[in-house]
Design a protein around this motif. Sequence first.
Motif, PDB file in Angstrom:
ATOM      1  N   GLU A   1       0.776  -1.281   0.044  1.00  0.00           N
ATOM      2  CA  GLU A   1       0.018  -0.020   0.051  1.00  0.00           C
ATOM      3  C   GLU A   1       0.982   1.205   0.136  1.00  0.00           C
ATOM      4  N   SER A   2       0.446   2.206  -0.562  1.00  0.00           N
ATOM      5  CA  SER A   2       1.283   3.462  -0.971  1.00  0.00           C
ATOM      6  C   SER A   2       0.222   4.570  -0.343  1.00  0.00           C
ATOM      7  N   PRO A   3       1.137   5.654  -0.457  1.00  0.00           N
ATOM      8  CA  PRO A   3       0.107   7.059   0.258  1.00  0.00           C
ATOM      9  C   PRO A   3      -0.554   7.688  -0.832  1.00  0.00           C
ATOM     10  N   LEU A   4      -0.467   7.386  -2.055  1.00  0.00           N
ATOM     11  CA  LEU A   4      -0.680   8.188  -3.196  1.00  0.00           C
ATOM     12  C   LEU A   4      -2.091   8.667  -3.167  1.00  0.00           C
ATOM     13  N   ALA A   5      -3.263   7.841  -2.564  1.00  0.00           N
ATOM     14  CA  ALA A   5      -4.412   8.095  -2.830  1.00  0.00           C
ATOM     15  C   ALA A   5      -4.762   9.209  -1.522  1.00  0.00           C
ATOM     16  N   GLY A   6      -4.085   9.063  -0.565  1.00  0.00           N
ATOM     17  CA  GLY A   6      -4.379  10.052   0.470  1.00  0.00           C
ATOM     18  C   GLY A   6      -3.493  11.367   0.300  1.00  0.00           C
ATOM     19  N   VAL A   7      -2.231  11.470  -0.659  1.00  0.00           N
ATOM     20  CA  VAL A   7      -1.632  12.575  -0.825  1.00  0.00           C
ATOM     21  C   VAL A   7      -2.704  13.190  -2.128  1.00  0.00           C
ATOM     22  N   ARG A   8      -3.194  12.603  -2.893  1.00  0.00           N
ATOM     23  CA  ARG A   8      -3.981  13.227  -3.849  1.00  0.00           C
ATOM     24  C   ARG A   8      -5.294  13.822  -3.469  1.00  0.00           C
ATOM     25  N   HIS A   9      -5.992  13.423  -2.488  1.00  0.00           N
ATOM     26  CA  HIS A   9      -7.082  13.890  -1.641  1.00  0.00           C
ATOM     27  C   HIS A   9      -6.541  15.035  -0.675  1.00  0.00           C
TER      28      HIS A   9
END
Length: 331
Positions: free
Chosen positions: A117-125
């Motif tokens: 899992e990566s933090p990309l979704a949280g970063v985009r939001h």
Amino acid sequence: MIVDCAVYRHGHRTEGPEDLSDALDEARAVGGFVWIGLYEPSEREFDLVTQEFGLHRLAVEDALKAHQRPKLEVYDDSLFMVLKPVVYDAEHDTVSAGEIMIFVGDCFVVTVRHGVESPLAGVRHRLEAEPEMLDKGPTAVLYAIADAVVDHYLDVASELQADLEELETEVFQPERGGSRHTASRIYTFKRQVLEFRRCTHPLMVPLTRLAGTGPLGTGVPFVHDKARPFFRDVGDHLLRVNESVEALDRLVSDILAAHLAQMSVRQNDDMRKISAWAAMAAVPTMIAGVYGMNFDHMPELHWFWSYPAVILLMAALEVLLYRLFKARGWL
């Protein structure tokens, strides 16, 4: 393959184009940038992205094959950066590393994710909730991803420190001094620290270049000059992580050495106890062996009190030996 695709203008998200080949033209037309997120694409699937954004074939090869060290590569039309986010499973004491490849151009960002899992979704939001930051363009995306990955490094380092303290308590328990499986646990923990270090240590050089604090930090394209202090802040956090990892590595090595020393001391104590009891058993055995011989002329052979006297002599010698070994700490 495509997790998300959007065009950002003045920090606000607009609907992504139906055709990926129109994404870059649309971003340039509105004066914004396009951000495309991919997950473990195949070579055939990635060809369209490569052709559309003019990505360098060496960077594309690294993005497809993965298993790269954290690094920063500068090409004519893009910037290529590799990050390795980590996940720590405290239940199984394992550190799992993934990979995030980031292509940054003048008006595009392409992220390729592999593994955990990566933090990309949280970063985009989070960025979409901060239009002022997102308005800085692709540089803001690169900073936000690096910041999220490094901040999670701090969390993992804290979790490892907590588990190491539990392991340290187990080793130095006075009544136990660790179980027979403790050495295996310590070695496994050291392997996890090493895996964590492989993700964090090489990242310092890329962040130094992005922050402009090193000899290679000047002239990095596609990075706004005003963003350099932000990358320096990420570099400071990473420095804290690396210091924690170094401290963990040294401490776990010291704990392993202490555990092995304890095992050696306990073995020596056991051998001394065995030797002491063997010596105490040898004295009555020797006396009984002498009196068990079939001799006619034995001292006190026909004396009425000879038997209790010999028993009393053996008991006195046993008490003497016991007090002697006890005084020396062998028992």
